[in-house]
Design an enzyme around this catalytic site. Structure first.
Site, mmCIF file in Angstrom:
data_model
loop_
_atom_site.group_PDB
_atom_site.id
_atom_site.type_symbol
_atom_site.label_atom_id
_atom_site.label_comp_id
_atom_site.label_asym_id
_atom_site.label_seq_id
_atom_site.Cartn_x
_atom_site.Cartn_y
_atom_site.Cartn_z
ATOM 1 N N LYS A 1 0.826 -1.218 0.000
ATOM 2 C CA LYS A 1 0.000 0.000 0.000
ATOM 3 C C LYS A 1 0.856 1.263 0.000
ATOM 4 O O LYS A 1 0.577 2.224 -0.717
ATOM 5 C CB LYS A 1 -0.933 0.006 1.235
ATOM 6 C CG LYS A 1 -1.910 -1.159 1.253
ATOM 7 C CD LYS A 1 -2.726 -1.190 2.532
ATOM 8 C CE LYS A 1 -1.958 -1.624 3.752
ATOM 9 N NZ LYS A 1 -1.492 -3.024 3.737
ATOM 10 N N GLY B 1 2.910 -0.849 8.807
ATOM 11 C CA GLY B 1 4.273 -0.519 8.376
ATOM 12 C C GLY B 1 4.234 -0.405 6.868
ATOM 13 O O GLY B 1 4.082 -1.409 6.177
ATOM 14 N N HIS B 2 4.280 0.815 6.357
ATOM 15 C CA HIS B 2 4.147 1.055 4.918
ATOM 16 C C HIS B 2 5.503 1.489 4.362
ATOM 17 O O HIS B 2 6.028 2.537 4.737
ATOM 18 C CB HIS B 2 3.071 2.114 4.648
ATOM 19 C CG HIS B 2 1.694 1.674 5.060
ATOM 20 N ND1 HIS B 2 0.600 2.478 4.979
ATOM 21 C CD2 HIS B 2 1.256 0.482 5.546
ATOM 22 C CE1 HIS B 2 -0.468 1.798 5.407
ATOM 23 N NE2 HIS B 2 -0.086 0.595 5.761
#
Ligand code: GDP
Ligand code: IMO
Ligand code: MG
Length: 420
Positions: free
Chosen positions: A15, A39-40
């Site tokens: 994402k 956590g992106h």
């Protein structure tokens, strides 16, 4: 006008990368749920950054980033994140806004998360231990403290009252850890938070919509971790699906246009719970190593398996997905054969629907097999370069889901994305 980008599996679909890529087409990027359990990962040049609470549009200098009321906020993590993005020249004091209705994660929420998990023995959820569940419990239990409460004179008093309620619960769990350092970090970070743009999020975003601005809502976690429709109880504590955009930002449903779902070309899950296509063999280990499938927040190895179209079609249905982005196609490059789960066999009966309480059932995945493309897709820059076997794989998925894959991501880099 509002578009949404969210995950269709059990999280970590990519994402962050995709929101960062599309952010240039929007004016406001807004997070509507979750918290520091997310956590992106983004690549800014060759530098890797992992965002937990700040929306993934922050690296675009002219974009507004909003943390919506549906988020639960850890101020200590937020402070660290702000410092990290500032090192890249991001002006978070100018571009980052936080809704006053956003609930705070308190140090005792983290302690309760840990104590609750410890008490579960073999039935652990596999929580990220960030205090997400307890913070949302205090929100729905009508006890929590919100960002806007910080400005109240009696904030400390309210904090102490809630803290002593939490202490009773911690005593019941026989939780002995000293959390005084967490508390002093928390109070220090609250002072930092006071210096940020705290706004009435719902008026703020609706004003932007009235002015014709383009909003991108960024999901956290994935649809199969949704508290209502995921693999309960092995889920997170928020509505991760498109419906969460309305309640998590204060946006009316008819304002939402595109709902873009992200899926990996295979499937992963971190934490406990049902995963019908999980591979416990060498192929599973291959996907984990090649795909670097280790949690962005906790570093835990992710469980890996084949793509699950039963779960994906369900996720498309509950979200109203209008287009799909498929990530990590490059990780399948060297596999001679690929499998796609088309139904579940439960007690000898085949079904293509998601059953109630998957964890109480013995589910066997039924597969259709495809030839691999056996070529480096990382070099692919347009649809013309797409190997014929990849096209067959994608065409089958499109047909099964009834929604089309519009983009294929073939590397972690910002621009490694091919329009399909
Ligand atoms: P998120 O939580 O959905 O934002 O995903 P994560 O950042 O937790 O995990 C996705 C991981 O895959 C990150 O390490 C990304 O850098 C990486 N990634 C994203 N898209 C691709 C892709 O197309 N190919 C490869 N090889 N890596 C990707
Ligand atoms: P992003 O946004 C993958 C999982 C945890 C656990 C369950 C509940 O990066 O995709 P929680 O801490 O929310 O109470 O944990 O949900 N989980 C995630 N898995 N990616 C995430 O976020 C996740 N956030 C939570 O592993 O199984
Ligand atoms: Mg992640």
């Amino acid at each position: 006008m509002v578009d949404v980008i969210l995950g269709l599996q059990w999280g970590d679909e990519g994402k962050g990368k995709i929101v960062d890529y599309f952010a240039s087409q929007y004016d406001v990027i807004a997070r509507f749920q979750g918290g520091p359990n997310a956590g992106h990962t983004l690549y800014i040049g060759d530098k890797k950054v992992v965002l937990h609470q700040i929306p993934s549009g922050i690296f675009h200098a002219d974009k507004i980033n909003l943390i919506g009321n549906g988020v639960v906020l850890d101020v200590v993590t937020l402070k660290k994140e702000c410092e990290a993005v500032a090192a890249f020249g991001c002006e978070y004091k100018k571009n980052l806004f936080i809704s006053e209705r956003t609930h705070l994660i308190l140090p005792t929420h983290r302690a309760l998360d840990k104590a609750s998990e410890q008490s579960k023995g073999n039935d652990k959820i596999g929580s990220t231990l960030k205090g997400i569940g307890p913070a949302y419990m205090d929100k729905t239990g009508r006890n929590g403290l919100r960002v806007g409460d910080l400005l109240r004179k009696d904030f400390r008093n309210e904090y102490d009252k809630l803290r002593s309620k939490h202490q009773q619960l911690l005593d019941n769990f026989d939780f002995q850890e000293d959390i005084s350092q967490w508390e002093s970090d928390f109070f220090e970070a609250l002072e930092f938070l006071k210096g940020l743009n705290i706004v009435n999020g719902e008026y703020f975003i609706n004003e932007q919509i009235s002015q014709g601005k383009r909003i991108l809502a960024e999901g956290a976690q994935g649809s199969m971790l949704d508290v209502d429709f995921g693999t309960f109880p092995f889920v997170t504590s928020s509505n991760t699906i498109s419906a969460g955009v309305c309640s998590g930002l204060g946006i009316a449903p008819q304002k939402i246009k595109e709902v873009i779902g992200i899926t990996k070309a295979y499937c992963t899950r971190v934490g406990s719970g049902p995963f019908p296509t999980e591979l416990m063999d060498a192929t599973g280990a291959y996907l984990r190593n090649t795909g670097n499938e280790f949690g962005s927040t906790t570093g835990r190895p992710r469980r890996c398996g084949w793509i699950d179209l039963v779960a994906l079609r369900f996720a498309c249905m509950i979200n109203g997905i209008t287009q799909i982005v498929m990530t990590k196609a490059d990780i399948l490059d060297a596999l001679a054969e690929l499998k796609v789960c088309t139904s579940y066999r439960i007690d000898g009966q085949e079904t293509a629907s998601i059953p109630f309480q998957m964890n109480h059932l013995n589910i066997e995945a039924v597969y259709q097999t495809f030839a691999g493309w056996n070529t480096s897709s990382a070099q692919m820059t347009s649809i013309e370069d797409m190997p014929v076997e990849m096209k067959k794989y994608i065409d089958f998925i499109n047909q099964y889901l009834g929604v089309s894959i519009q983009y294929i991501s073939n590397g972690p880099g910002r621009d490694q994305l091919v329009s399909a």
